[in-house]
Structure formats: structure tokens, C-alpha cells
Design an enzyme around this catalytic site. Structure first.
Site, PDB file in Angstrom:
ATOM      1  N   SER A 117       0.849  -1.158  -0.078  1.00 49.10           N
ATOM      2  CA  SER A 117       0.122  -0.023  -0.184  1.00 49.10           C
ATOM      3  C   SER A 117       0.952   1.137  -0.019  1.00 49.10           C
ATOM      4  CB  SER A 117      -0.937   0.072   1.474  1.00 49.10           C
ATOM      5  OG  SER A 117      -1.733   0.871   0.753  1.00 49.10           O
ATOM      6  N   HIS A 220      -8.592   1.129  -0.529  1.00 52.82           N
ATOM      7  CA  HIS A 220      -8.320   0.747  -0.751  1.00 52.82           C
ATOM      8  C   HIS A 220     -10.315   0.322  -0.930  1.00 52.82           C
ATOM      9  CE1 HIS A 220      -4.609   0.193  -0.577  1.00 52.82           C
ATOM     10  NE2 HIS A 220      -4.444   0.137   0.629  1.00 52.82           N
TER      11      HIS A 220
END
Length: 361
Positions: A117, A220
Site C-alpha cells: 500500500s 482501497h
């Protein structure tokens, strides 16, 4: 830039040069990994502080308008839950540790890098796609944008661990939840509406463990679309370079070929799931035998223990761990004698009950 298909050829050409490299002892089969949000912990900068580091942090802090030194030395765990400050702090800490690593060992030109990430910004800086300062500034912009988007809806995330992933995904789809992270064949992070997340455990088999995560929103997922739009305006001002080493995308584990592609993927990942399982598969395909995890380290090493059991792991818990990398001592692959895992790695097996147990943003 050398075409990606030639990374193996480059490795062969340079494989005999490691020991003579002026930066220090070389390590073949090395990969460098950067953790994501959820790994942060109070005082994580303290072991890495030097006069030069303090000066560098002061410059970066001014550029991103975040007190990195204060956050990394005196902030509480509650303070570090804030997405807006956690992301630039994580990136800054990892980059400082990488500087120390590169001073101690020669990181081969073919050594792949990957980040979970927000950790992908660290990987992009190591691969010379962006500068270190750009990575920290982008992390601050990303964190602020995602924090703002979290306030628009009542959303959250839950870590889910169990042997039957298809069943878990079927239930998630039925509830309107999104798999935000696929960390391994046994661990997912689902995200979406808080009320639907509360119904998740009742719908899953008894052998599946569900742990709500202490996060501000559904990272996300499509809920982050406003953040994506805000961040894109900042990212568009960056002029990236092409990767100088294999850079794995956390969207699909594939090697990124150009700087432009890296920036497009960086923006896209805000609303797309992190496929760390595919990143681990990509590392395996590249012949990685030793994975060095930058601080705050431990969680990715725990995932590797199950995802790539043949790969030795060295989480950089502190600068002392650099000596173990330099001398070739690392946590042995599964099936061999292993040093005791740090707390965050032990927590990872059971997903845990804190944000340090799994990465989410």
C-alpha cells in the site's frame, strides 16, 4: 531503461561484482520490502536517529507540513492512528533505514523492491522513480486525502482469517463488502459499511476469525474515490523516472516498466485492492532468497513465513539488525531453526486485535 525481460540477464552480468562494490558487502537473491499503514508504533524513529537524520527529518517535515520527528519519537499509539500523519511517518522511517542499509551492504541492481500500500512510495523512491522527498510529500498528500474521505461515510475494515477463501469472498459479496487486501491464501481484509461488517462474523463458518480493525474508513475501495481524485492532482505534478531496479506493483505483483506506469498505478491503488499474495508470488518468480523488511518491520516477514517459506527473512527491527543482514544471518525459512519472532510477527498469525497486526493502507 533496460527492458524488464533483461533483469535476469543483468543479474548474470553483475553477479560476480558484489564483493568488490564500494558500498559494502553484496547480497545476491536480496529483496527489499516496505510495510504499509498499520505497522506504525510509538517511538519507531528513535533507534534510527542521528544528527544527520534529524536534519533530514526537519527538511522533510517542512516540505510535507508534518512534524515527523515529534511523531516518530513522542507520539502515542492513538496519535499514530491518524491516517494523515501515519502515512508520511511510515515512508520517512523506511527511507531512513534504507539509507543505513545501503551504506552497510551493496544492494544489487537486480534486487527487487515492493511496498504494501503506502509502502509502494518507499519502493518507488528506492527504484529512483521519485526522490525521497517526493515520496514523503506524496505520502502526506495521500494520507490527508484518505483521512478526508473517511469522514464522508461510516465505513471500516475487518481482517478475516480462514482456510476457505472462496466462501469468505462469497459472503463478502453478498453483504456488499470489498476485499481491500489479499495478504495471503488465508488472510483477507474486507472493507465497507460498518453495519455490514458487524454482520460478517455471523455469516461465516466457525473456523473463520474476524477482527475489526482500528481504522478510520474503507481504504482501497470505491469509498476512497474522493481521495483518489484529490491525490491525482498532486501526483500529476511529479515527473517520474523509469525504475532502476525491478519494482513490483502491489496491485498484481507484476514488474512495473516505466515511471509513468508507476504513477498511474500509485493513484489507482487508492481504490483498488492490495494483492500482497501476488507480490509474494512475483518475488518468488524473481528468485528471491532473502527478504529485508524496512521498519517498522515484522508484519510482512510474518506473511512471508507462510507465503514464501523457502525465503529467509530479516525484519529491520533496529539498526542492530543491519549487522545480521551484513553477515548473512537471517531468520531461517520454515522447517529450519528460527529465531524468536518479534511481537508483531506473532500477532500476525492470529490477525491480532490492533492495527499493527495487518497492513491496510
Amino acid at each position: 531503461m533496460r527492458p524488464i525481460s533483461h533483469w535476469g540477464q543483468l543479474r548474470e552480468e553483475l553477479s560476480g561484482m558484489d564483493e568488490s562494490y564500494p558500498g559494502g558487502r553484496g547480497l545476491s537473491g536480496l529483496a527489499v520490502l516496505a510495510p504499509g499503514q498499520g505497522a506504525q508504533r510509538p517511538g519507531m524513529l528513535l533507534p534510527w536517529l542521528t544528527t544527520d537524520v534529524r536534519q533530514l527529518l526537519d527538511v522533510w517535515s517542512q516540505q510535507c507540513d508534518v512534524d515527523l520527528l515529534g511523531l516518530g519519537t513522542t507520539a502515542s499509539a492513538a496519535d499514530l492512528v491518524d491516517t494523515a500523519v501515519a502515512q508520511p511517518l511510515l515512508v520517512a522511517t523506511a527511507l531512513i533505514a534504507y539509507r543505513r542499509l545501503a551504506q552497510r551492504v551493496s544492494v544489487p541492481a537486480w534486487a527487487p523492491v515492493a511496498g504494501h500500500s503506502v509502502g509502494e512510495l518507499v519502493a518507488m523512491a528506492i527504484a529512483d522513480v521519485i526522490t525521497e522527498q517526493e515520496a514523503v510529500v506524496l505520502a502526506a498528500a495521500r494520507g490527508r486525502a484518505m483521512a478526508a474521505a473517511c469522514g464522508l461515510d461510516r465505513t471500516g475494515m475487518s481482517a478475516v482469517m480462514g482456510p476457505d477463501v472462496p466462501t469468505i469472498l462469497a459472503v463478502a459479496t453478498d453483504l456488499g463488502l470489498t476485499p481491500a487486501n489479499v495478504n495471503s491464501s488465508r488472510q483477507l481484509v474486507l472493507a465497507g459499511d460498518q453495519e455490514r461488517l458487524r454482520r460478517l462474523a455471523d455469516r461465516l463458518p466457525a473456523d473463520v476469525k474476524v477482527v475489526p480493525l482500528k481504522v478510520a474508513g474503507a481504504f482501497h475501495t470505491a469509498y476512497m474515490r474522493p481521495a483518489q481524485q484529490m491525490f491525482a492532482r498532486v501526483a500529476d505534478r511529479v515527473d517520474p523516472g523509469d525504475p532502476s531496479r525491478p519494482l513490483l506493483s502491489n496491485a498484481d505483483g507484476r514488474t512495473i516498466e516505466t515511471g509513468t506506469e508507476a504513477m498511474v498505478r500509485l493513484v489507482a491503488q487508492i481504490t483498488e485492492p492490495v494483492r500482497w499474495d501476488l507480490c509474494m508470488a512475483g518475488l518468488g518468480d524473481l528468485g528471491v532468497s532473502l527478504a529485508v523488511e524496512l521498519p517498522p518491520a515484522g508484519v510482512l516477514s510474518g506473511m512471508l513465513r507462510h507465503g514464501l517459506p523457502h525465503v529467509a527473512r530479516r525484519p529491520l527491527i533496529s539498526p542492530e539488525a543491519l549487522t545480521e543482514v551484513e553477515t548473512g544471518n537471517a531468520t531461517e525459512p520454515a522447517g529450519q531453526h528460527r529465531a524468536a519472532a518479534p511481537p508483531e510477527m506473532k500477532v500476525q498469525h492470529g490477525v491480532g486485535n490492533s492495527t499493527a497486526s495487518t497492513h491496510v493502507a
